[in-house]
Write a protein that holds these residues in place. Structure first.
Motif, PDB file in Angstrom:
ATOM      1  N   HIS A  13       0.809  -1.227   0.000  1.00 40.40           N
ATOM      2  CA  HIS A  13       0.000   0.000   0.000  1.00 40.40           C
ATOM      3  C   HIS A  13       0.847   1.283   0.000  1.00 40.40           C
ATOM      4  O   HIS A  13       0.398   2.323   0.480  1.00 40.40           O
ATOM      5  CB  HIS A  13      -0.947   0.032   1.214  1.00 40.40           C
ATOM      6  CG  HIS A  13      -1.840  -1.155   1.325  1.00 40.40           C
ATOM      7  ND1 HIS A  13      -2.771  -1.490   0.367  1.00 40.40           N
ATOM      8  CD2 HIS A  13      -1.928  -2.113   2.279  1.00 40.40           C
ATOM      9  CE1 HIS A  13      -3.409  -2.591   0.732  1.00 40.40           C
ATOM     10  NE2 HIS A  13      -2.909  -2.992   1.885  1.00 40.40           N
TER      11      HIS A  13
ATOM     12  N   SER B  40      -7.811  -9.574  -4.920  1.00 32.91           N
ATOM     13  CA  SER B  40      -7.301  -8.532  -4.028  1.00 32.91           C
ATOM     14  C   SER B  40      -8.327  -7.413  -3.921  1.00 32.91           C
ATOM     15  O   SER B  40      -8.492  -6.614  -4.847  1.00 32.91           O
ATOM     16  CB  SER B  40      -5.970  -7.977  -4.543  1.00 32.91           C
ATOM     17  OG  SER B  40      -5.539  -6.905  -3.725  1.00 32.91           O
ATOM     18  N   LEU B  41      -9.019  -7.354  -2.766  1.00 34.82           N
ATOM     19  CA  LEU B  41     -10.010  -6.316  -2.553  1.00 34.82           C
ATOM     20  C   LEU B  41      -9.354  -4.944  -2.471  1.00 34.82           C
ATOM     21  O   LEU B  41      -9.854  -3.976  -3.065  1.00 34.82           O
ATOM     22  CB  LEU B  41     -10.791  -6.597  -1.263  1.00 34.82           C
ATOM     23  CG  LEU B  41     -11.881  -5.588  -0.898  1.00 34.82           C
ATOM     24  CD1 LEU B  41     -12.942  -5.514  -1.996  1.00 34.82           C
ATOM     25  CD2 LEU B  41     -12.522  -5.965   0.440  1.00 34.82           C
ATOM     26  N   SER B  42      -8.227  -4.840  -1.785  1.00 35.55           N
ATOM     27  CA  SER B  42      -7.579  -3.539  -1.628  1.00 35.55           C
ATOM     28  C   SER B  42      -7.053  -3.014  -2.963  1.00 35.55           C
ATOM     29  O   SER B  42      -7.119  -1.809  -3.240  1.00 35.55           O
ATOM     30  CB  SER B  42      -6.439  -3.619  -0.604  1.00 35.55           C
ATOM     31  OG  SER B  42      -5.436  -4.529  -1.024  1.00 35.55           O
TER      32      SER B  42
ATOM     33  N   SER C 178      -8.367  -3.745  -5.895  1.00 34.22           N
ATOM     34  CA  SER C 178      -9.556  -3.355  -6.664  1.00 34.22           C
ATOM     35  C   SER C 178     -10.034  -1.969  -6.252  1.00 34.22           C
ATOM     36  O   SER C 178     -10.347  -1.129  -7.106  1.00 34.22           O
ATOM     37  CB  SER C 178     -10.677  -4.371  -6.450  1.00 34.22           C
ATOM     38  OG  SER C 178     -10.290  -5.653  -6.878  1.00 34.22           O
ATOM     39  N   LYS C 179     -10.104  -1.724  -4.946  1.00 33.04           N
ATOM     40  CA  LYS C 179     -10.529  -0.407  -4.464  1.00 33.04           C
ATOM     41  C   LYS C 179      -9.580   0.673  -4.958  1.00 33.04           C
ATOM     42  O   LYS C 179     -10.018   1.757  -5.374  1.00 33.04           O
ATOM     43  CB  LYS C 179     -10.590  -0.411  -2.938  1.00 33.04           C
ATOM     44  CG  LYS C 179     -11.744  -1.217  -2.354  1.00 33.04           C
ATOM     45  CD  LYS C 179     -11.726  -1.148  -0.833  1.00 33.04           C
ATOM     46  CE  LYS C 179     -12.908  -1.882  -0.231  1.00 33.04           C
ATOM     47  NZ  LYS C 179     -12.877  -1.843   1.263  1.00 33.04           N
ATOM     48  N   TRP C 180      -8.283   0.376  -4.913  1.00 31.45           N
ATOM     49  CA  TRP C 180      -7.296   1.361  -5.369  1.00 31.45           C
ATOM     50  C   TRP C 180      -7.493   1.661  -6.852  1.00 31.45           C
ATOM     51  O   TRP C 180      -7.438   2.834  -7.270  1.00 31.45           O
ATOM     52  CB  TRP C 180      -5.875   0.826  -5.128  1.00 31.45           C
ATOM     53  CG  TRP C 180      -4.809   1.843  -5.412  1.00 31.45           C
ATOM     54  CD1 TRP C 180      -4.212   2.687  -4.522  1.00 31.45           C
ATOM     55  CD2 TRP C 180      -4.224   2.133  -6.699  1.00 31.45           C
ATOM     56  NE1 TRP C 180      -3.303   3.490  -5.176  1.00 31.45           N
ATOM     57  CE2 TRP C 180      -3.292   3.168  -6.505  1.00 31.45           C
ATOM     58  CE3 TRP C 180      -4.402   1.625  -7.980  1.00 31.45           C
ATOM     59  CZ2 TRP C 180      -2.529   3.696  -7.553  1.00 31.45           C
ATOM     60  CZ3 TRP C 180      -3.656   2.153  -9.025  1.00 31.45           C
ATOM     61  CH2 TRP C 180      -2.740   3.175  -8.813  1.00 31.45           C
TER      62      TRP C 180
ATOM     63  N   PHE D  98     -10.227   1.410  -8.763  1.00 30.38           N
ATOM     64  CA  PHE D  98     -11.431   2.190  -9.036  1.00 30.38           C
ATOM     65  C   PHE D  98     -11.287   3.648  -8.578  1.00 30.38           C
ATOM     66  O   PHE D  98     -11.873   4.545  -9.186  1.00 30.38           O
ATOM     67  CB  PHE D  98     -12.645   1.534  -8.385  1.00 30.38           C
ATOM     68  CG  PHE D  98     -13.271   0.474  -9.240  1.00 30.38           C
ATOM     69  CD1 PHE D  98     -14.268   0.794 -10.148  1.00 30.38           C
ATOM     70  CD2 PHE D  98     -12.842  -0.844  -9.166  1.00 30.38           C
ATOM     71  CE1 PHE D  98     -14.832  -0.178 -10.954  1.00 30.38           C
ATOM     72  CE2 PHE D  98     -13.397  -1.831  -9.968  1.00 30.38           C
ATOM     73  CZ  PHE D  98     -14.399  -1.491 -10.865  1.00 30.38           C
ATOM     74  N   LYS D  99     -10.476   3.883  -7.582  1.00 26.21           N
ATOM     75  CA  LYS D  99     -10.265   5.251  -7.103  1.00 26.21           C
ATOM     76  C   LYS D  99      -9.245   6.000  -7.942  1.00 26.21           C
ATOM     77  O   LYS D  99      -9.406   7.202  -8.212  1.00 26.21           O
ATOM     78  CB  LYS D  99      -9.806   5.223  -5.643  1.00 26.21           C
ATOM     79  CG  LYS D  99      -9.545   6.611  -5.061  1.00 26.21           C
ATOM     80  CD  LYS D  99      -9.088   6.528  -3.614  1.00 26.21           C
ATOM     81  CE  LYS D  99      -8.789   7.913  -3.048  1.00 26.21           C
ATOM     82  NZ  LYS D  99      -8.320   7.832  -1.623  1.00 26.21           N
ATOM     83  N   ASN D 100      -8.190   5.312  -8.409  1.00 23.61           N
ATOM     84  CA  ASN D 100      -7.039   6.009  -8.981  1.00 23.61           C
ATOM     85  C   ASN D 100      -6.891   5.916 -10.493  1.00 23.61           C
ATOM     86  O   ASN D 100      -6.125   6.701 -11.074  1.00 23.61           O
ATOM     87  CB  ASN D 100      -5.755   5.485  -8.328  1.00 23.61           C
ATOM     88  CG  ASN D 100      -5.638   5.917  -6.883  1.00 23.61           C
ATOM     89  OD1 ASN D 100      -5.243   7.043  -6.582  1.00 23.61           O
ATOM     90  ND2 ASN D 100      -5.988   5.010  -5.971  1.00 23.61           N
TER      91      ASN D 100
ATOM     92  N   ALA E  49     -10.294  -6.458 -12.739  1.00 28.68           N
ATOM     93  CA  ALA E  49     -10.692  -5.268 -11.986  1.00 28.68           C
ATOM     94  C   ALA E  49     -10.189  -4.000 -12.668  1.00 28.68           C
ATOM     95  O   ALA E  49     -10.894  -2.983 -12.715  1.00 28.68           O
ATOM     96  CB  ALA E  49     -10.157  -5.349 -10.558  1.00 28.68           C
TER      97      ALA E  49
ATOM     98  N   ALA F  32     -12.487  -0.940 -14.011  1.00 33.45           N
ATOM     99  CA  ALA F  32     -12.246   0.435 -13.554  1.00 33.45           C
ATOM    100  C   ALA F  32     -12.077   1.373 -14.744  1.00 33.45           C
ATOM    101  O   ALA F  32     -12.594   2.501 -14.746  1.00 33.45           O
ATOM    102  CB  ALA F  32     -11.016   0.484 -12.653  1.00 33.45           C
TER     103      ALA F  32
END
Length: 391
Positions: free
Chosen positions: A53, A77-79, A81-83, A85-87, A106, A110
C-alpha cells in the motif's frame, strides 16, 4: 503522459512476464513518460517481503504492491480493486499484462467505469496450449468475464506475430498491434567469465553445455527435452544439460523424473533460478541454447540466448518464425525427435553452429532491444490517447 501498468504479480518465480513488465516500464520511463506499476505481492507458493500500500520508487518508475487471496489461482485482491477504481482516472492510459487473473479484470472494469483507455497484453495466454491447460476453469472464466472485458480494450498487444490468428479465433475483433519484447544490448556487450558459473556448478566444467533457461513448468516441454537430450548425449557423451529456472508449482520432481526415465539424469544439472552475473556467466559457458516449449508468448530467454551468440534450437511453440526466416535459429516442430536431430546437427557441425550464433546475436541486437520496443510502445499509447485509428 501518465501510464499505469497492471500485472497480477511481479515475483521472480513467474519468469518472463515479470521481467518484461519491469524492463518495459524502465525503458518507457527513460523516455520521460510517467510510469506506475501495481501488482499483488504473490510469488508462487510464497509472498514477496515488501511494503504494501505504498509506492516503492525506482529510477524510472514506481511500483505498489497489494495483499491478495489465492482463489483458484486468480489472486483476488479487494484492496487493489478499491485502489484501481479510485485512482485509474488519474492516468491517461492503462496497460494490463496477463489474463486469467482477477486484478487485470478489476483494472478493465475500472477503466470502463471511468472511460480511461486501456491496452491489454495476454503474453501468450491465449495460445491453444495455454487455453487447453486447466481448460474447464479457463473456459468459464474467459466466456463470462475475461472476453467481455477484453472486447472493450482499445487494442490488444501481440508480442509474437503468430498470436493474431489465435486471438481472432476467439472472436475478439479489437485492433491488434505487434510490439515484441526486447533485451538491453548493454547486458550482452561483454559477458562475465564462465568460471563464475563453473565454480558454483563444477560438474559442468570441461563439458559441452546445452542450456535450457526457463521456469520448470509443464508448458516448457521438459518431457520432450529429456528423450531428445538422451539421444544427443548417447552420440556425444561429453555433453551436459543445464536446466536453469525456478520451480513455482512443485513440478521439479516430475521434471527430474523425465531425465531419470530417459537414462541421462547424471548428465543434467538443475540449477534453480539464476539471475545477474551467474545467469550471464551460464550463457557465456554454454555452447547451445534449447527451448522445447509447447507454448510461449514471446520468450525472453530465447532472446537472451540468441543475444549471447548461442546457436539455438527452439520449437514452433516459441512463436518466433522470424528467427527461422532469418536463419538465425533452428526452429523445429514440437516433438522430441526433431529437437534431438537439431541438437545433434549443431554438435556435429560446430563451424556452422558458431556462424548461426553470430548471426543470431547480430539479428537480436539490431531488431529486439528495449529502446526500440519502448519507442514503438509510446507511439502506440499516444495514438490510443489521441483517438488515432490503430492500424
Amino acid at each position: 503522459m501518465k501510464v499505469l501498468m497492471v500485472i497480477p504479480a511481479l515475483g521472480n518465480v513467474y519468469g518472463g512476464t515479470t521481467k518484461i513488465v519491469l524492463e518495459l516500464a524502465e525503458a518507457v520511463g527513460k523516455l520521460g513518460i510517467s510510469v506506475d506499476i501495481v501488482a499483488t505481492n504473490a510469488n508462487g507458493l510464497t509472498q514477496l517481503d515488501l511494503p504494501l500500500h505504498q509506492w516503492i520508487i525506482k529510477d524510472y518508475y514506481r511500483v505498489q504492491y497489494f495483499p491478495y487471496l489465492d482463489v483458484l489461482d486468480y489472486k483476488f485482491s479487494l484492496s487493489m480493486s478499491k485502489w484501481l477504481f479510485k485512482n485509474v482516472p488519474n492516468y491517461d492510459i492503462v496497460h494490463t499484462n496477463a489474463i486469467f487473473s482477477y486484478p487485470v479484470l478489476a483494472a478493465h472494469w475500472a477503466c470502463q467505469c471511468h472511460k480511461v483507455p486501456y491496452i491489454a497484453t495476454p503474453h501468450g495466454m491465449m495460445e491453444p496450449w495455454a487455453l487447453a491447460y486447466k481448460a474447464w476453469k479457463k473456459k468459464l472464466y474467459f466466456t463470462f468475464l475475461e472476453k467481455p472485458s477484453l472486447q472493450k480494450a482499445n487494442a490488444l498487444q501481440m508480442t509474437a506475430s503468430t498470436e493474431a490468428m489465435h486471438i481472432k479465433s476467439l472472436g475478439l475483433k479489437n485492433p491488434l498491434v505487434f510490439v515484441p519484447n526486447g533485451i538491453h544490448s548493454a547486458d550482452f556487450l561483454s559477458l562475465p567469465n564462465p568460471d563464475i558459473f563453473y565454480q558454483q556448478f563444477p560438474e559442468t566444467r570441461n563439458q559441452i553445455l546445452i542450456i535450457f533457461l526457463g521456469r520448470i513448468d509443464p508448458k516448457k516441454g521438459l518431457d520432450l527435452l529429456a528423450p531428445a537430450f538422451a539421444k544427443a548425449h548417447k552420440k556425444f557423451p561429453e555433453t551436459h544439460l543445464i536446466v536453469a529456472g525456478p520451480d513455482n508449482t512443485g513440478f521439479l520432481p516430475t521434471a527430474e523424473n523425465y531425465f531419470t526415465e530417459a537414462g541421462c539424469r547424471n548428465a543434467v544439472t538443475f540449477t534453480g533460478m539464476v539471475t545477474g552475473d551467474i545467469k550471464y556467466a551460464a550463457l557465456a559457458a554454454a555452447n547451445i541454447y534449447v527451448a522445447p516449449s509447447y507454448s510461449e508468448g514471446f520468450s525472453m530467454s530465447v532472446l537472451e540466448g540468441m543475444a549471447a551468440g548461442l546457436p539455438c534450437v527452439i520449437t514452433t511453440g516459441c512463436n518466433f518464425p522470424e528467427a527461422a526466416a532469418a536463419e538465425v535459429a533452428s526452429v523445429v516442430d514440437i516433438n522430441a525427435d526433431d529437437i534431438a536431430d537439431a541438437l545433434i546437427q549443431l554438435l556435429q557441425d560446430t563451424d556452422e553452429a558458431k556462424k548461426m550464433g553470430d548471426r543470431a546475436r547480430e539479428f537480436i541486437l539490431e531488431n529486439y532491444t528495449w529502446d526500440r520496443v519502448a519507442s514503438k510502445m509510446v507511439s502506440l499509447y499516444k495514438d490510443i490517447i489521441n483517438g488515432t485509428p490503430i492500424k
